[in-house]
Write an enzyme that holds these catalytic residues in place. Structure first.
Site: not given
Ligand code: NAD
Ligand code: TDX
Length: 335
Positions: A124-125
């Site tokens: 992640t960033d």
């Molecule tokens: P998510 O929370 O939607 O899903 C995570 C998944 O991992 C779930 O299915 C959960 O059951 C599984 N998991 C958690 N703990 C585990 C364990 N101990 N063993 C096996 N499985 C396990 O997450 P996401 O948003 O899909 O993110 C996926 C990946 O991408 C993460 O590594 C996150 O750090 C990275 N990422 C996410 C974002 C974002 O914006 N969502 C951005 C950049 C990077």
């Molecule tokens: O209810 C809210 N109100 C609000 O103002 C929530 C849930 C978030 N926020 C703000 C916090 C952040 O500035 O919005 C922005 C986005 O928040 P999130 O959706 O919680 O994401 P963030 O914390 O930026 O992290 C996400 O992006 C990078 C993912 O959860 C991470 O897994 C990923 O690595």
């Protein structure tokens, strides 16, 4: 035939990745290893019950995880499994270290033992920290994580890269900005805002609402991951971004506007502790080495996402009616 071990495949990005692989790669087999935490949902992959193997496994349990490697020949490991929500990491950091750091170490050790062809760590960033008004993160930006979540992800990245340098393991790391799109758990900003707006409920906006994220539609992230696996060089980090920087308040206003809902639904609440101010990605390296460019701008991507949440009401209503409700209440309604 190449076999992909996808961890966290029932989560948001992992499920979108598996769907893409099963649709696009006829010569690919997928093994989904997922602990099924609150964030997982088997209904994220409703159309593929037979097409891949699923192991209910905690990556932090090395003995259990070893079974997958003993029973299958794995070519590619793509490690999505993680605790992924910053707010939860502030409330309870321990599980973030267990899964994100110890789990990644287990996967690295087993992948090395079984000579996998490539190991891609999905990162992640946020590992880079927080930016001021100007500048962007490049792959050379020093890691400076500021939340327990991002500290755990940065630690996992460093372990992964240490396996490349120390043991010559074929490790790659991709660091992506904020994803949004279908099947995102409604604790994250965009699905939370869409669902609350549809339900005429307040949308919590942290602090002054002017924190900036670079938003990427999940299909673009999946495309970039495939390109990194195909064309990336081992031992390298690849930034992935959406070219779509926006303030949180503007994102919410855009969603309310699209749904014809009043801006009075926005509720300014106490800020997230240590809230990172701004993220922005320089992703010129992946573009020049693999040709990656995001296909979706923020407006088109959010419109498509709103449409999906409207058409898939059952998916999120089921989540909101479960145990998650208590957490949701505690986290957002009592602030
Ligand atoms: P998510 O929370 O939607 O899903 C995570 C998944 O991992 C779930 O299915 C959960 O059951 C599984 N998991 C958690 N703990 C585990 C364990 N101990 N063993 C096996 N499985 C396990 O997450 P996401 O948003 O899909 O993110 C996926 C990946 O991408 C993460 O590594 C996150 O750090 C990275 N990422 C996410 C974002 C974002 O914006 N969502 C951005 C950049 C990077
Ligand atoms: O209810 C809210 N109100 C609000 O103002 C929530 C849930 C978030 N926020 C703000 C916090 C952040 O500035 O919005 C922005 C986005 O928040 P999130 O959706 O919680 O994401 P963030 O914390 O930026 O992290 C996400 O992006 C990078 C993912 O959860 C991470 O897994 C990923 O690595």
């Amino acid at each position: 035939m190449k076999t992909y071990l996808v961890t966290g495949g029932f989560g948001f990005i992992g499920s979108n990745f598996i769907r893409h692989i099963l649709n696009m790669r006829k010569n690919a087999a997928v093994i989904n290893a997922d602990k099924l935490t609150y964030a997982a949902n088997p209904k994220n992959l409703p159309d593929y019950p037979e097409d891949y193997k699923f192991y209910k496994i905690d990556i932090a349990d090395k003995l259990e995880l070893a079974k997958i490697f003993n029973e299958n020949r794995i070519d590619f490991v793509v490690n999505f499994a993680a605790e992924s929500h910053v707010d939860r990491s502030i409330a309870a950091p321990g599980i973030f270290v267990k899964t994100n750091v110890e789990g990644t170490l287990n996967l690295l050790e087993l992948s090395m033992k079984h000579n996998v062809e490539k190991f891609l760590q999905i990162s992640t960033d946020e590992a880079y920290g927080s930016l001021g008004a100007a500048g962007k993160f490049s792959e050379e930006t020093p890691l400076s994580p500021r939340s327990p979540y991002s500290a755990s992800k940065a630690s996992a990245d460093m372990l992964a890269m240490s396996f490349f340098h120390t043991y010559g393991m074929p490790v790659l790391i991709s660091r992506c900005s904020n994803n949004y799109g279908p099947y995102q758990f409604p604790e994250k900003l965009i699905p939370l805002a869409i669902i609350n707006a549809l339900n005429n409920k307040d949308i919590p906006l942290y602090g002054d609402g002017r924190n900036i994220r670079d938003w990427i539609y999940v299909d673009d992230h999946v495309d970039a991951i495939c390109l990194v696996l195909e064309k990336g060089k081992t031992g390298e980090v690849y930034n992935i971004g959406g070219n779509s920087e926006a303030e949180n308040a503007d994102i919410i206003k855009f969603i309310l506007d699209k749904l014809n809902k009043p801006s009075s639904l926005i509720k300014y609440v106490k800020d997230r502790p240590g809230h990172d101010r701004r993220y922005a990605m320089d992703f010129s390296k992946i573009t020049s080495e693999t040709g990656f460019m995001p296909a979706y701008g923020i407006e088109k991507g959010i419109e498509k996402t709103i449409d999906w949440y409207i058409k898939n009401e059952n998916w999120w209503k089921e989540i909101l009616s479960g145990n998650y409700k208590e957490y949701y209440k505690e986290m957002y309604e009592n602030r």
